[in-house]
Design a protein around this motif. Structure first.
Motif, PDB file in Angstrom:
ATOM      1  N   LYS A   6       0.847  -1.185   0.000  1.00  0.00           N
ATOM      2  CA  LYS A   6       0.000   0.000   0.000  1.00  0.00           C
ATOM      3  C   LYS A   6       0.885   1.239   0.000  1.00  0.00           C
ATOM      4  O   LYS A   6       1.817   1.335   0.803  1.00  0.00           O
ATOM      5  N   ALA A   9       2.584   7.356   0.784  1.00  0.00           N
ATOM      6  CA  ALA A   9       2.627   8.788   0.509  1.00  0.00           C
ATOM      7  C   ALA A   9       2.540   9.003  -0.996  1.00  0.00           C
ATOM      8  O   ALA A   9       2.577   8.052  -1.791  1.00  0.00           O
ATOM      9  N   VAL A  10       2.439  10.262  -1.374  1.00  0.00           N
ATOM     10  CA  VAL A  10       2.499  10.658  -2.779  1.00  0.00           C
ATOM     11  C   VAL A  10       3.482  11.821  -2.862  1.00  0.00           C
ATOM     12  O   VAL A  10       3.631  12.595  -1.908  1.00  0.00           O
ATOM     13  N   LEU A  36       3.906  13.926   0.573  1.00  0.00           N
ATOM     14  CA  LEU A  36       2.706  14.079   1.393  1.00  0.00           C
ATOM     15  C   LEU A  36       2.236  12.699   1.844  1.00  0.00           C
ATOM     16  O   LEU A  36       1.889  11.851   1.008  1.00  0.00           O
ATOM     17  N   PHE A  37       2.234  12.455   3.127  1.00  0.00           N
ATOM     18  CA  PHE A  37       1.868  11.145   3.655  1.00  0.00           C
ATOM     19  C   PHE A  37       0.356  10.939   3.628  1.00  0.00           C
ATOM     20  O   PHE A  37      -0.419  11.877   3.830  1.00  0.00           O
ATOM     21  N   GLU A  38      -0.031   9.692   3.389  1.00  0.00           N
ATOM     22  CA  GLU A  38      -1.431   9.302   3.398  1.00  0.00           C
ATOM     23  C   GLU A  38      -1.786   8.754   4.776  1.00  0.00           C
ATOM     24  O   GLU A  38      -0.922   8.296   5.526  1.00  0.00           O
ATOM     25  N   GLU A  39      -3.073   8.769   5.084  1.00  0.00           N
ATOM     26  CA  GLU A  39      -3.532   8.086   6.287  1.00  0.00           C
ATOM     27  C   GLU A  39      -3.453   6.579   6.062  1.00  0.00           C
ATOM     28  O   GLU A  39      -3.671   6.121   4.938  1.00  0.00           O
ATOM     29  N   TYR A  41      -0.599   6.770   7.757  1.00  0.00           N
ATOM     30  CA  TYR A  41       0.841   6.967   7.956  1.00  0.00           C
ATOM     31  C   TYR A  41       1.190   8.434   8.221  1.00  0.00           C
ATOM     32  O   TYR A  41       2.353   8.752   8.457  1.00  0.00           O
ATOM     33  N   ARG A  42       0.205   9.292   8.179  1.00  0.00           N
ATOM     34  CA  ARG A  42       0.438  10.725   8.380  1.00  0.00           C
ATOM     35  C   ARG A  42       0.499  11.033   9.880  1.00  0.00           C
ATOM     36  O   ARG A  42      -0.398  11.652  10.463  1.00  0.00           O
ATOM     37  N   GLU A 113       4.981  16.538   6.339  1.00  0.00           N
ATOM     38  CA  GLU A 113       5.414  16.588   4.952  1.00  0.00           C
ATOM     39  C   GLU A 113       6.928  16.717   4.899  1.00  0.00           C
ATOM     40  O   GLU A 113       7.535  17.367   5.756  1.00  0.00           O
ATOM     41  N   PRO A 126       3.138   7.366  -6.473  1.00  0.00           N
ATOM     42  CA  PRO A 126       2.956   6.775  -5.149  1.00  0.00           C
ATOM     43  C   PRO A 126       4.286   6.328  -4.542  1.00  0.00           C
ATOM     44  O   PRO A 126       5.112   5.712  -5.222  1.00  0.00           O
TER      45      PRO A 126
END
Length: 222
Positions: A6, A9-10, A36-39, A41-42, A113, A126
């Motif tokens: 998964k 981040a992007v 920018l981290f995704e949930e 993982y943010r 970030e 990704p």
């Protein structure tokens, strides 16, 4: 065994298309990007201690080059696109698993970030994982680079008319000049009459190349 990864981040970069992306990380050090981290993982605690490192390894997905199946040989652009080499002897995006690896410089951490320099990723790529670069074990000054060493590119001289350069902010002007000097054209194209163009950080850049000199012809807002 099937493994599911998964993205964590992007990355947001100045390179919205594959044309114009630096061929390797670190070649255009002045180009900055944001991770920018995704949930879920943010989380600030996931970055604790990262400020002590100057460089990071990014593992990422060739999201714009995913295809069915794979080939044991590919035609590296560095060799003009006409010579086949084993896929594992290249950094081609067309791999059994489309995973990329890049080393970037960590400039600063802003909340959750990361601001980095020297990325060679398309905007929106990704990120699968981030690992710290360890100079005492990751650096190998005596390493050899195979056929990539034998065909290292010479940089171009860039002629950037002042009236066009002034259309860009100073930091983007430096990054674009570095990028153009690395010759973004496909290796098999060398037509002095051809006009090339690509988008960069919200601008459309057009140029031509003759006798080792790249001349910027236009810079326009997209």
């Amino acid at each position: 065994m099937e493994l599911v990864c998964k993205p964590i981040a992007v990355i947001r970069t100045p390179f919205p298309t594959k044309f114009g992306i630096p061929r390797q990380s670190g070649l255009v050090e002045s180009a900055t990007s944001r991770i920018l981290f995704e949930e879920p993982y943010r989380k600030p605690e996931a970055l604790r201690g990262l400020e002590g490192y100057s460089h990071l390894w990014l593992l990422w997905l060739f999201s714009a080059s995913v295809r069915e199946g794979w080939s044991p040989t590919v035609r590296p652009p560095r060799l003009g696109g006409n010579t086949r080499m084993g896929v594992f002897a290249t950094r081609s995006p067309f791999r059994p698993n489309p995973i990329g690896l890049s080393c970037v410089r960590l400039l600063r951490i802003e909340g959750c970030e990361l601001v980095v320099a020297g990325a060679d990723l398309m905007d929106g790529t990704p990120i699968l994982d981030i690992k710290p670069y360890l100079p005492f074990t990751d650096a190998r000054p005596d390493a050899t680079g195979g056929f990539a060493d034998a065909v290292r590119e010479n940089t171009l001289t860039v002629e950037f008319p002042p009236e066009l350069a002034e259309k860009l902010p100073a930091d983007l002007r430096e990054s674009l000049t570095e990028l153009l000097a690395e010759d973004p054209r496909p290796h098999y194209q060398d037509d002095p009459e051809r006009v090339y163009g690509f988008p960069f950080a919200g601008y459309e850049v057009r140029f031509c190349v003759r006798d080792g000199v790249l001349t910027v012809l236009s810079v326009e807002n997209i």
